[in-house]
Every structure is written in structure tokens, then in C-alpha cells.
Design a protein around this motif. Structure first.
Motif, short mmCIF file in Angstrom:
data_model
loop_
_atom_site.label_atom_id
_atom_site.label_comp_id
_atom_site.label_asym_id
_atom_site.label_seq_id
_atom_site.Cartn_x
_atom_site.Cartn_y
_atom_site.Cartn_z
N HIS A 187 0.82 -1.22 0.00
CA HIS A 187 0.00 0.00 0.00
C HIS A 187 0.84 1.26 0.00
CE1 HIS A 187 -3.90 2.14 0.92
NE2 HIS A 187 -4.21 1.28 -0.03
N ASN A 190 2.63 3.96 2.96
CA ASN A 190 2.00 3.88 4.29
C ASN A 190 3.10 4.00 5.36
OD1 ASN A 190 2.73 0.94 5.28
ND2 ASN A 190 2.32 0.88 3.09
N HIS A 222 -2.59 2.53 12.60
CA HIS A 222 -2.16 1.81 11.38
C HIS A 222 -2.65 0.36 11.50
CE1 HIS A 222 0.12 0.86 7.89
NE2 HIS A 222 1.37 0.95 8.34
N HIS A 261 -8.89 7.42 6.43
CA HIS A 261 -7.65 7.01 5.77
C HIS A 261 -6.95 8.26 5.29
CE1 HIS A 261 -4.90 4.99 3.03
NE2 HIS A 261 -5.15 3.90 3.73
N ARG A 270 -10.31 -2.24 -0.75
CA ARG A 270 -10.04 -3.57 -0.17
C ARG A 270 -11.16 -4.00 0.77
NH1 ARG A 270 -4.41 -1.67 2.27
NH2 ARG A 270 -5.81 0.03 2.85
N PHE A 335 -1.74 -9.02 9.76
CA PHE A 335 -1.50 -7.93 8.80
C PHE A 335 -0.04 -8.00 8.34
CE2 PHE A 335 -2.69 -3.16 8.14
CZ PHE A 335 -1.89 -3.06 7.02
N ARG A 339 1.67 -8.19 4.66
CA ARG A 339 2.42 -7.02 4.17
C ARG A 339 3.87 -7.34 3.80
NH1 ARG A 339 1.00 -1.69 4.20
NH2 ARG A 339 -0.91 -2.68 3.46
O1 LIG Z 1 -1.84 3.49 3.36
C1 LIG Z 1 -1.97 3.72 4.57
O2 LIG Z 1 -1.74 4.86 5.08
C2 LIG Z 1 -2.42 2.68 5.51
C3 LIG Z 1 -2.98 1.50 4.82
O3 LIG Z 1 -4.11 1.49 4.38
C4 LIG Z 1 -2.12 0.33 4.62
O4 LIG Z 1 -0.93 0.38 4.98
O5 LIG Z 1 -2.61 -0.68 4.08
#
Ligand SMILES: O=C([O-])CC(=O)C(=O)O
Ligand SMILES: CC(=O)SCCNC(=O)CCNC(=O)[C@H](O)C(C)(C)COP(=O)(O)OP(=O)(O)OC[C@H]1O[C@@H](n2cnc3c(N)ncnc32)[C@H](O)[C@@H]1OP(=O)(O)O
Length: 377
Positions: A187, A190, A222, A261, A270, A335, A339
Motif C-alpha cells: 500500500h 504507508n 495503522h 484514511h 479492499r 497484517f 504485508r
Molecule cells: O496506506 C496507509 O496509510 C495505511 C494502509 O491502508 C495500509 O498500509 O494498508
């Protein structure tokens, strides 16, 4: 001079770098990874495919995917001392344990010190395989069980559930976990990915970048939001209480978690897939009330949607984990499992055209003054 300086607090709206990985159109509520819509990826691909796409830039052929998947499966190994460290930290928050274990891997595996691009890729693939093992091993050890050995016959998501629960997951449960990982995979800038880039900007190794990212993901603004949403749902208790809950939060000027956000002004794209997952799973499991409470909160928040305040990805994910009987403190580590490829490729991009990330703060302290010796104060 201070009057003329524009301060961008929180770096809101600031572009600090170019990136070829993901594109977020906040006004339209759209997200692509390497040009592919998140909706196509969530419905048609697998986490392994998405990892390959993010790290190598293109969707894999069947042969490339098989090779990549084999590398991930072969990397499901944790050195023994990591299990000892996890056992010693067994009462800690799983996110602290995960960060500590990744840091330990940096010290235990000499390959982690290499900062070449091939090493970043190899270490990134290895860590992507190891992170779910750490989370599952901690869950076993803190419950007095031995960690479950990975099953080489299972894909990434199914193997994670196998190691977590010690029983083979249903196809539907494995697919839901797979979709969850795809949706969380990347993303842009972030907070956690940006923090990882700051670390890599100093020419540190990949493990250092991932430790930074894990530290930054943990907060409730977050990655911690899914856990807070579940706490909120429990506090609300029944759909008819949602409106009063939202009114009280708004009156107290406190955020309603799972909403808002930095980039999206429309619904986070999402969220749709997670919402469908909660509804279906809730019905299948004879527990539709969680979904009903969430939808009652959405309805109560509807007046604010006009101002760009909508649900984000983590509004629905907590309830999915709850329906799978996963403890709340594992939501942020889940998460993190998803990620991993995003952090890895952001670190690789940063390394490729590296520059030290070092902005300025505008000084607002006292004017220069004479030092007063301790005895005279
Ligand atoms: O993009 C952002 O600030 C936070 C977010 O939705 C992610 O990290 O998935
Ligand atoms: C995967 C992720 O990381 S997604 C984010 C997960 N986090 C959450 O769900 C926690 C709840 N949300 C929030 O705290 C925020 O929306 C954040 C931190 C995500 C984004 O914050 P920012 O980009 O700084 O938005 P900002 O704080 O400027 O908000 C703009 C306005 O919307 C309001 N607002 C933002 N989020 C919320 C919320 N969740 N509930 C109520 N009001 C909100 C703010 O009070 C502000 O109002 P104002 O202009 O009248 O002062």
C-alpha cells in the motif's frame, strides 16, 4: 525566516519518491499492484502470485510460479535459538515477539548482513516464509504446546492456518486467509513502508528495514485498527446500540476505529472483499450478528461519508479473524504476514536508487542564551 516556511505536518500530501509498485487513487477509491486491479487480484490470484508480481514486477508463468512457490516452501525453517527466544518472550504481545524474533534472525543468519539486491530478494523470500512460522510458534508455545511443523504440501495461507491451529484448514478458510494476505500485501507510502525506507536509506540490511516496519505497523492508527474494531464491536454488543456509540464518539471528538484514511476519500477498495467475507462466514457459522453490528456502525457513520470518512480495509478483517476463533492480539501480526512482500519490494526500490531520507524540523525553541553552570541553577 520561520514565517515563510511551509510545514507539511505528517507529510500529508507530500510525494517523497517515485514508485512502480502500487498506485492508490484516493479520490476514486482504486488500488492497483503493478497496474493490476486489486479486485482482479483478490478474486483470481493467489498470495504467492501476488508476491511474485510485487517483487519481480510481472505476473509469473506457471513455471515461474512453481519455482517461486518452491523457494517459499523450502524457506520454512526457523533456527532453534529463535524458538528459545520466542519461548522466553511467550507472555509478550505477539507483535513484540514477532519483531524480536525477526531481529534475532538478523543476528543468527549471516546471509541477512548482505545488502546486495539479490540478497534483498533472497532474504525477503526467506522472511516471508518465516514470519507466519514465528507467529504460529508463539501461539503454540504460549499455550503450552510444541510448534506445529510446516506442511510442505500446503500453500502459504493454508500452511499458516495449519501451523496456527494444528489441524488442516477447510478450503474456504484457506482461501479467505489467502485473500486477506493479498489485500494487505502492499500500500504505497504507508507509515510502516515509509519507515522501512528510512532505515534502508541509511544502507542498512533488509532485516533492519523489516524490524522498523514491524515496529511502525503495531500502532492503532495503522495496523492495530482491526483489533480495536473487534473491541468496538464487542462494546456495542447489539446493532441497535451502534448509533448511540457513534454519537458519543463524535461528541468526544474521538475516532471511530476502522474509519478514515490518509489517502482514500471514497471507500477503501479492499474493504469490499473483507465485507463479503464477514457476511458469508457469519451466515455459514450461524453468527450473523457481527456483520449486522458492523453495518449498523456504517449506517450511523453515513452522514460523515460525504466528508470522505469511510471504512478502511481493517473495518471488517477483525470480525473475520474472530469468526475463525483467532485471538485478538494476533490481528496485527496477521497484517504483517500479508504485508511482507510489500515491505520487501519497498526496501528493494529504496535500495536501488538510494538516498538518505532526512527532512528538516523548523526550530521553535528558545533564542540562543548563556549556559548557567549547575551550581548556579
Ligand atoms: O496506506 C496507509 O496509510 C495505511 C494502509 O491502508 C495500509 O498500509 O494498508
Ligand atoms: C491499514 C491502515 O492503516 S488503515 C487506517 C487504520 N486506522 C484506523 O482505522 C484508526 C481510525 N482512523 C484514524 O485515526 C484516522 O482516520 C487515520 C489515522 C487513519 C488517518 O488520519 P489523518 O489522515 O491524519 O486524517 P485526519 O486526522 O486529518 O482526519 C481528517 C478529519 O476526519 C476526522 N476523522 C478521521 N478519522 C476519523 C475516524 N476514524 N472517526 C471519526 N473522525 C475521523 C478527523 O477528526 C478530522 O476531522 P477535522 O478535520 O474536523 O479535524
Amino acid at each position: 525566516m520561520s514565517d515563510n516556511v511551509k510545514i507539511n505536518r505528517g507529510l500529508k500530501g507530500v510525494y517523497f519518491e517515485r514508485s512502480g509498485v502500487s498506485d492508490i487513487d484516493g479520490a476514486r477509491g482504486e488500488l492497483t499492484y503493478r497496474g493490476y486491479s486489486i479486485h482482479d487480484l483478490a478474486t483470481q490470484s493467489s498470495f504467492e502470485e501476488v508476491c511474485y508480481l510485487l517483487i519481480h514486477g510481472e505476473l509469473p508463468t506457471a513455471e515461474e510460479l512453481a519455482g517461486f512457490d518452491a523457494r517459499l516452501r523450502a524457506a520454512r525453517v526457523l533456527p532453534d535459538p529463535v524458538h528459545d527466544i520466542i519461548a522466553a518472550c511467550r507472555d509478550g504481545h505477539p507483535m513484540d515477539v514477532l519483531r524480536t524474533a525477526v531481529s534475532a534472525l538478523a543476528a543468527l543468519e549471516p546471509a541477512s548482513r548482505d545488502t546486495g539486491e539479490d540478497a534483498f530478494v533472497a532474504n525477503g523470500i526467506r522472511l516471508t516464509a518465516q514470519v507466519p512460522m514465528i507467529v504460529a510458534a508463539h501461539q503454540a508455545l504460549r499455550n503450552g504446546r510444541d510448534p506445529v511443523a510446516p506442511d510442505p504440501a500446503l500453500g502459504h495461507a493454508a500452511n499458516w492456518l495449519w501451523m496456527l491451529k494444528g489441524e488442516p484448514p477447510s478450503e474456504a478458510a484457506a482461501r479467505l486467509a489467502d485473500v486477506d494476505f493479498i489485500l494487505h500485501a502492499e500500500h504505497g507510502a504507508n507509515a510502516s513502508s515509509f519507515a522501512a525506507r528510512v532505515t534502508i536509506g541509511t544502507e542498512a540490511n533488509l532485516h533492519a528495514g523489516i524490524v522498523t516496519a514491524l515496529s511502525t505497523l503495531a500502532g492503532p492508527a495503522h495496523g492495530g485498527a482491526a483489533e480495536d474494531v473487534m473491541k468496538m464491536v464487542r462494546e456495542i454488543g447489539r446493532p441497535e446500540n451502534a448509533a448511540a456509540y457513534v454519537r458519543a464518539k463524535r461528541a468526544a471528538k474521538e475516532p471511530v476505529t476502522g474509519f478514515g484514511h490518509r489517502v482514500y476519500r471514497r471507500e477503501d477498495p479492499r474493504a469490499r472483499h473483507m465485507r463479503d467475507g464477514v457476511r458469508q462466514l457469519g451466515e455459514e457459522m450461524g453468527a450473523p450478528e457481527w456483520y449486522e453490528i458492523l453495518q449498523a456502525v456504517v449506517e450511523a457513520m453515513a452522514p460523515y461519508a460525504r466528508h470522505g470518512l469511510n471504512v478502511n480495509v481493517d473495518f471488517y478483517s477483525g470480525v473475520i479473524y474472530q469468526l475463525h476463533d483467532i485471538p485478538m492480539d494476533l490481528y496485527v501480526p496477521i497484517f504483517a504476514i500479508g504485508r511482507m512482500p510489500g515491505w520487501v519490494i519497498q526496501c528493494i526500490e529504496q535500495r536501488r536508487s538510494n538516498i538518505l531520507i532526512r527532512p528538516l524540523t523548523l526550530y521553535t525553541g528558545p533564542d540562543p542564551r548563556a549556559y548557567v553552570p549547575l551550581a548556579a541553577r
